[in-house]
Design a protein around this motif. Sequence first.
Motif, short mmCIF file in Angstrom:
data_model
loop_
_atom_site.label_atom_id
_atom_site.label_comp_id
_atom_site.label_asym_id
_atom_site.label_seq_id
_atom_site.Cartn_x
_atom_site.Cartn_y
_atom_site.Cartn_z
N ASP A 112 0.88 -1.17 0.00
CA ASP A 112 0.00 0.00 0.00
C ASP A 112 0.92 1.22 0.00
O ASP A 112 1.47 1.62 1.03
CB ASP A 112 -0.91 -0.01 1.23
CG ASP A 112 -1.92 1.13 1.21
OD1 ASP A 112 -1.62 2.17 0.60
OD2 ASP A 112 -2.99 0.98 1.82
N THR A 117 2.93 0.59 3.61
CA THR A 117 2.84 -0.69 4.30
C THR A 117 2.91 -1.84 3.31
O THR A 117 2.22 -1.82 2.28
CB THR A 117 1.53 -0.80 5.09
OG1 THR A 117 1.45 0.30 5.99
CG2 THR A 117 1.46 -2.11 5.86
N THR A 118 3.76 -2.84 3.64
CA THR A 118 3.76 -4.08 2.87
C THR A 118 2.76 -5.02 3.52
O THR A 118 2.90 -5.39 4.70
CB THR A 118 5.15 -4.72 2.84
OG1 THR A 118 6.07 -3.81 2.22
CG2 THR A 118 5.12 -6.02 2.05
N LEU A 119 1.75 -5.40 2.77
CA LEU A 119 0.69 -6.25 3.31
C LEU A 119 1.15 -7.70 3.36
O LEU A 119 2.12 -8.10 2.70
CB LEU A 119 -0.57 -6.12 2.44
CG LEU A 119 -1.08 -4.69 2.20
CD1 LEU A 119 -2.34 -4.73 1.36
CD2 LEU A 119 -1.34 -3.98 3.53
N TYR A 146 -1.59 1.21 -4.95
CA TYR A 146 -1.07 -0.12 -4.66
C TYR A 146 -0.05 -0.53 -5.71
O TYR A 146 -0.12 -0.11 -6.88
CB TYR A 146 -2.20 -1.14 -4.64
CG TYR A 146 -3.21 -0.91 -3.52
CD1 TYR A 146 -3.01 -1.47 -2.26
CD2 TYR A 146 -4.33 -0.13 -3.73
CE1 TYR A 146 -3.93 -1.26 -1.23
CE2 TYR A 146 -5.25 0.10 -2.72
CZ TYR A 146 -5.04 -0.47 -1.47
OH TYR A 146 -5.94 -0.25 -0.45
#
Length: 663
Positions: A112, A117-119, A146
Motif C-alpha cells: 500500500d 505498508t507491505t501487506l 497499490y
Amino acid sequence: MHEGPWLVTVSSQVGVPLVRKRHLAVTAALIVFSGSLSSAPAFAAQAPAAPTNLATTPTPQTASGAQQPCGTGIAYAGSMNIGGVDQAALSATLNSGGDTAGNLSAAFTVVDKTTGTTLAPIDSAGQVGSGASVTVYLPVTDGHSYSWTVAATDGTNWSSSAGPCDFITDTTAPLNPTVTSADFPISGGGLESGEPGSFTLTSSDPAPATGTASGLRGYSYVFDSGVIGVGTPVIAPNDNGSLVISDQSFTWGSHTLYAQAVDNAGNVSATVEYSFYVPQNPELSPKLSLSAAGAVTVDADGSGSTGLWPIAKCSFDFGDQSAATVTTGSACTATHEYAKDGTYPVTLTITDQYGNQKSVIKDFATPGLSRGTLFHEILLPTTVTGWASPAGSTGIAQAANTALPDGSSQLVAVTSSGELEHNIRFANGSWQGWRTLSQPGVTVTDAGIAGMPNGSSQIIEVTSAGVLKHDIRNANGSWQTTGWGSPAGSTGIAQASITAMPNGSSQIVAVTTSGMLKYNIRSANGSWQGWVTLSQPGVMITHASIAGMPNGSSQIIEVTSAGVLKHDIRNANGSWQTTGWGSPAGSTGIVQATITAMSNGSSQIVATRSSGIVAFTIRSASGGWPSAGWGQLANTVKVDAAANVSIAGMPNGTSQVIEVSAI
C-alpha cells in the motif's frame, strides 16, 4: 527418521505465508540432504518460471482512457464489491520450469504505497498445472495507491518475482451531473421549435478520505432515446469541469436529455434525466443559403424557410444598394451579380400570408478573379453555354475574336506587357492554346482579327507609337512571307477594328488619337483604298467596330465620348444609308462595343457599360431593333476598359462572345 514424511509435510503447506513456505522448503531440503546424499538429485528440479499475464481487475485506466492491466504508470481502477467489501482481483499465469507439468501455487506481495505498508502475502488457493491462471482478491481502500508482485512455487522451489503492477483505487463514482439550460428551462418559456440553444453539464469526482480521486474524464449523453450504451462517446469537460452542449434545436413537443458523468477509473454516475418542453414557433423562421454562381455573382436560396402560416413573399437585399429582389408564392430564390468584388451583407426577409415578417442576414464574399482573365461563351438561339476560361488566359489587357468558314474561331489578345498572342477554338470545342506572335521591340496596345472566306485570317494591331499594322495568317497555318505591313497614313491611331467581306476584301475602321473615325478597304488583291475620314463635326469618338454583312454591305458602330452608341451602314455599292447615324434605344452609358454579322442577315452587338455590365442587342435583317432595347448577358464578369468584350457570328447561327475581367 525417513525422508517420505518430511516430503509430505512440506508439500501440504499450501496457503501458508510466503516466509513460512520458504522456511519449510529450506528445512525439508536440509533434512533430506542429512538423511541421504544419494537422494539430493530428487530436489534439483528447475525452479518454476516467473508468472506471466499479470492483470488487475477492474482493469486500471490511464487519464487518456487507455487500459493498463499491469504497469508502473499512473492508472486508476475501480473495484468489485464482494460480500460488502471493495476488492480488486489480482491474477497471473503460472509456468513450470520446463521439466515437469508442476503442481504450482503463487504468493502475491502487495504494498500500500499510500501508507507505505507491505501487506501480508496473499496465497493462491490449491495447486494448478503449468499454464493455468490463479486469482486472489485484495481488499482495497478508496484513493489508495497499490503495487504488487507475484512469485510461483512448486512446493520446493520459487520463481523469480514478476511485476510490479501499480494502480490507484477509485471506488467512488463521480457526482451525478447537474443539467442547466437558460435556452430550454424545465419550467418552460425558452426557445421555440427550430431555434438552436445549449445545455450545461456540471459534475466532479469526490476526493476520498485518504489518497486521491481519479478525476473526471467527461460526460456521456443522449437526447430522447434514454439509453446511454457502451458505444456512447465520453466527451471531455472544459477546463472548469463542465460541458456545454451547444447548437441544439428540437421539434415541437416534450424532450429529455439523459446524462452521465464518468471518472478516469471508469466509474459511472447514475443517469440524470432533464425533461423540457419546446413550444411551436409561431414566428417565421427564415433560412438563407448563399453560393457563388460566378466571380461576382451569388445564388440566394430561402426555400428552406418555414413558418406556422404559408410564406407569401421573400425579399432579398444584396447589400450593395441595389433594389431588392422580391419573389412571391412558394418561390424563394434569387440570383444577383455585383458590380465589383467584395463582401456584402445579404438580407432575406420572409412574409407570411398574414403579413408577419422575419429577417436573417448572412455575409457573402465574392470569389473574385484575377484582373485580365479571358472568358468565352457561346450564345445559342434560346440559351447560353456558360462562361469558361481557356487554359493560360490570364494577364490579358484586350482581346478580339472572329469566325472562320470551317466553324472554328480565332482570337487575338494583347497582354498586359504589350505582346500579341493568337489562339484557335476548333469546331469540336478544343483549343489550340495561346501562341505569342513575336515582335521584338514592339509594344502592342490594341488588336483585331477577321476570318476571311478562303479560311485565312487578317490581323491588325495598334502599337504604342499609334501605328496600325496588318498581317495575314494563311488557311494552312503559315503566315504571309512579307510579315507585318502598315497601310499608308496609318499613324495617330488609338483603336481599330477589321472585318471580312464576302468578296474577299476586308474593311477597317480606326479611331484616331484626336477622336476622329477613319475608314479603309483592303481589296482581295491586296491593294489598299487609303484612309477616308468619316466626318462628324463636334463628335469625339472613343471606340468603333465594323461587321461585313452577307449582302456585301457593312455595319459600323461607334461610341462617343458622351457614352452614346451610334450605328450606320455602308451599302455594297459604297454609298452610305441616307438616314446617317442612328442610336438604338437605351444606347447610353457605354464605353466600348463590338458588332458581328450573322448568316441570316441580322447583326449582334455586345457592349460594355460604364457600370461594368456587359449588354447585348440584335438588329434584325429588316433593320428593326428590339422594343425592349438592350439586355444583359447572364453571369458576365465585370469589364471596365475599352475593347474588353468581343463577339463573332458563327456559320451555324450561334455567336461566340469573349470578355476580359477587370476585377
